[in-house]
Write a protein that holds these residues in place. Structure first.
Motif, short mmCIF file in Angstrom:
data_model
loop_
_atom_site.label_atom_id
_atom_site.label_comp_id
_atom_site.label_asym_id
_atom_site.label_seq_id
_atom_site.Cartn_x
_atom_site.Cartn_y
_atom_site.Cartn_z
N ASN D 25 0.79 -1.24 0.00
CA ASN D 25 0.00 0.00 0.00
C ASN D 25 0.82 1.29 0.00
O ASN D 25 1.88 1.36 0.62
CB ASN D 25 -0.85 0.09 1.29
CG ASN D 25 -1.68 -1.13 1.53
OD1 ASN D 25 -2.16 -1.75 0.59
ND2 ASN D 25 -1.87 -1.48 2.81
N SER D 30 -5.04 1.01 2.40
CA SER D 30 -5.10 -0.19 3.23
C SER D 30 -5.53 -1.34 2.35
O SER D 30 -5.82 -1.16 1.17
CB SER D 30 -6.10 0.00 4.37
OG SER D 30 -7.41 -0.06 3.86
N ASP D 51 -1.78 -4.90 5.49
CA ASP D 51 -1.68 -3.55 6.05
C ASP D 51 -0.35 -3.45 6.79
O ASP D 51 -0.06 -4.25 7.69
CB ASP D 51 -2.83 -3.29 7.03
CG ASP D 51 -4.16 -3.10 6.32
OD1 ASP D 51 -4.15 -2.55 5.19
OD2 ASP D 51 -5.20 -3.48 6.88
N GLN D 55 -1.20 1.05 9.62
CA GLN D 55 -2.16 1.14 8.51
C GLN D 55 -3.34 0.22 8.75
O GLN D 55 -3.17 -0.87 9.31
CB GLN D 55 -1.52 0.68 7.20
CG GLN D 55 -0.75 1.73 6.45
CD GLN D 55 -0.37 1.27 5.06
OE1 GLN D 55 -0.24 0.07 4.81
NE2 GLN D 55 -0.17 2.22 4.16
N MET D 187 -0.80 8.46 10.33
CA MET D 187 -0.36 8.98 9.03
C MET D 187 0.91 9.83 9.20
O MET D 187 1.83 9.76 8.39
CB MET D 187 -1.46 9.84 8.38
CG MET D 187 -2.68 9.05 7.93
SD MET D 187 -2.27 7.70 6.76
CE MET D 187 -2.59 6.26 7.80
#
Lengths: 273, 273, 273, 273
Positions: D25, D30, D51, D55, D187
């Protein structure tokens, strides 16, 4: 020097003699941005620099907000009248071109030639949303935040990395300015004044010979924007600068002068080859 | 006008006053090709046009064959001496640039600025083999055959189709010329004189500010060639013209003048932005 | 294997099982050109190779001359009928795409997906004039002349120079073949059969998912041609291969297979992202 | 499904059978982002979605902060071990490619082929500064601010304007998520984990056949980045997608599958043409 436009002072400078050339600023620029260009532009030409309202040493116009380009177009017309100019060459970059194009479409008879750097025919939803981010960052009052949101994307990665010392020096100069509410409020207003910009319906009537310059790493007004302009204009010419971003006049100043002055000072309008 | 170079007459023309600019022809061109450009190039500058040996009104040199660029470089030096020019700007296209670059590397002190359209740093095996096809077609004595082999690929498809009447008119003019053995033999010699061209080892020492212009539809000296030049030169600038082919001066004459004169006539050598 | 089309033998080969894929040759190619691709294309698919009339092991058709693409379109239809194929994927390069597009527009229901390498929607005057040079060179009977006229321009300069040994070996193979009147007469006829090619009016009705591949150094059917195709087609996808010329299948065979098989073997027609 | 990596849960999904393909990703993505791709990727292949830490449904790792790619590389290795995979194909986009490249350089023997979308060989100062703006916007806690700072620049202007309804719908979905401190903190950590990314010194040893895909309107990892990768890798192939931005998998999903599966499923490693 200054003149009055609706009781607002507009700042301008005049250099040299010859065919008049008015250079029109991008949003965050001012007459001061053009100091390194004065010698070349005033060598064979009369150079006029001007700060739009809400820019540089011209008046702030919070009281007139919201406004759009129309007011700057009228400032430009008033400047021509003030200087008794009946025929001018307009060189613009970014915001300056938007005003130049609206002026040229409205006052065709005043325009000799147009030179358009890093620009577009209308504010796309994409560009408008990027502008929202800039304004939100400006509103935080943190110069650093506004700087990192707006500045890197204005330059090509090539220039940014190759001239990293210069960029880091710019941070030092701009962090305080970008924290100054008086300045950022003006920037927010200027950015918003482009929101409804759309000169597309008027372009087909434009007669002035027009040189359009695209920069291959311009990520705010990418090449597709200049190609659209070229297709919409009768008498357009098109050149690309590789490895350069939205701030082409900072990245390749000699090419800026070469293209603007070369195009303006050719006398033959159409070659018969 | 003419002067003598090793008992061979070299034809040239001089116009106007100012910084001297010598324009150097592509293979199939001559001083006559530049008639539409004289007004612009002699307006603020002294323009010098010249036919290389085996071109236009200069002497044919079958007796000196095989020769390479070296002889044309010496012709160019002799022209400077004849006109008592100590510092010249060289504008070339294709073959003319090859000679200009060899001249500039050998006589650095004579060169002010260089403007290079549609060119390369050496004759690749690919380009050399294309030249073989041209020469084989020329040797058939059939103008039509030589024309279709060499001409379409010189122009961009965009121009060729958009100006089809002009191209069809060119056929009428060129079929007879391209059937004339005197002319085609000279073209064959000129083409062969490029075969061993390779200025790469010399480029790193070149100091003259150099503007390199690439045309996006140039299928003889494609963009990769100009990019290689740019990387090899210390003081190079680079601009691309979209939708234009190898004969950029025919396809976009105004851009040719804009770029050449704009670059030559800027006075500031390096901007401090 | 062979089948009869109007008393002319058409040569074809079939490999593997799965969704059928017919590969259609460029002018100078034949079923033999695809030998290195057989393993990949027959791994999950039924691969069909075919020589058009006047190509490879199919019949020469001097007696039917002048002809245009129509006859090859009907050959292709006859091949589908012969193999009882009701739905095929067509992969073509250059001439092969021209036939594929005309077939697809005429027999929509027979076409699953289209993969189009190095092609155009019509024969421009520019391309047609280049074809004239090829044919004039072929008519001289000198293989070397035909070779240098047609071959270098088919390859990218990058490949030509990088694989010079391979190219020089090709000269040895092709000089004799290109001197063989039987072969060159067929090539001349094939080249002429493209002269009136124009599928533009039919493209808007094309429904098949279509992958268009342009090569950035394709100097016979340059990128602008593929962009025009993309704009004319409803369900088109577009990819560019940098540093590759008109003979993309020779220069980047793995990308040829990747793109053709990747596109044909995806099952989802439209993703809902 | 989940497995434990140093007491942190890592979420993954497995579909189909055949040569294994792991899709990696980009930062804000995700396993859910790949739902529309599952059918195509599991048709002939075993597809593994995962993931990264911080994530989707994998563990948040605020306690391990600051971390860099190294931890994700080890997650990927642990996933291979968990699934007893000795040879995998890695398909990545953006952040996912960075991890894929570091993994491939460290665990060469585990890698069959690599497919790299929208990526770079190191985090330039320019990209790093853009990341600062993203993180500053995330820290304001205002989803709208984070959205307008990060999202428009991820998409091409063409897609953004052409699919404006879809984009406006994305605002509705993402504004709340982008206001969620739990999400934005993750993030921010992921963005910072790329800050010291630099795989350049390792690339020359990479042996896996690698397909590099650049998008012409990618304004975060522009084409120059992919060209640098191509030059640094021994066995690289390169394709460009016009009119597409950094989020190529959203903008042209069919081309994403075409390129990834086409390249992975070709069996011939090198064609002998």
């Amino acid at each position: 020097m200054k003149f009055n436009f609706q009781n607002k002072e507009v700042y301008y400078e005049v250099y040299g003699q010859g065919k008049p050339v008015i250079i029109l600023n991008g949003i965050m620029m001012s007459t001061k941005s053009w100091v390194p260009f004065i010698e070349d532009f005033s060598c064979h030409n009369q150079l006029i620099l001007v700060d739009f309202l809400d820019q540089g040493q011209s008046c702030k116009i919070a009281d007139l907000f919201p406004y759009d380009h129309d007011i700057q177009v009228r400032v430009l017309k008033a400047l021509c009248d003030e200087l008794k100019l009946k025929k001018v060459n307009l060189v613009g970059i970014s915001y300056g071109v938007e005003v130049a194009l609206e002026f040229a479409c409205r006052y065709q008879e005043y325009v000799d030639k147009l030179v358009l750097f890093n620009t577009c025919a209308y504010t796309t939803p994409w560009l408008d949303d990027i502008g929202k981010a800039w304004n939100m960052a400006a509103e935080t009052g943190k110069g650093e935040h506004y700087y990192y949101t707006a500045i890197p994307i204005i330059y090509s990665p090539t220039f940014y990395e190759g001239r990293l010392d210069w960029m880091r020096n710019r941070e030092k100069i701009l962090f305080p300015l970008f924290s100054d509410k008086n300045f950022t409020d003006a920037m927010i207003r200027l950015t918003k004044s482009s929101s409804n910009y759309d000169v597309r319906p008027l372009l087909k009537d434009l007669k002035a010979p027009t040189l359009i310059i695209g920069a291959e790493q311009d990520y705010l007004t990418p090449l597709a924007n200049q190609e659209q302009l070229l297709k919409s204009i009768k008498n357009g010419f098109y050149v690309k600068i590789p490895d350069v971003g939205h701030a082409s006049m900072y990245e390749k100043p000699i090419l800026f002068s070469t293209l603007a002055l070369g195009f303006i000072n050719t006398v033959t309008e159409e070659y018969k080859v």
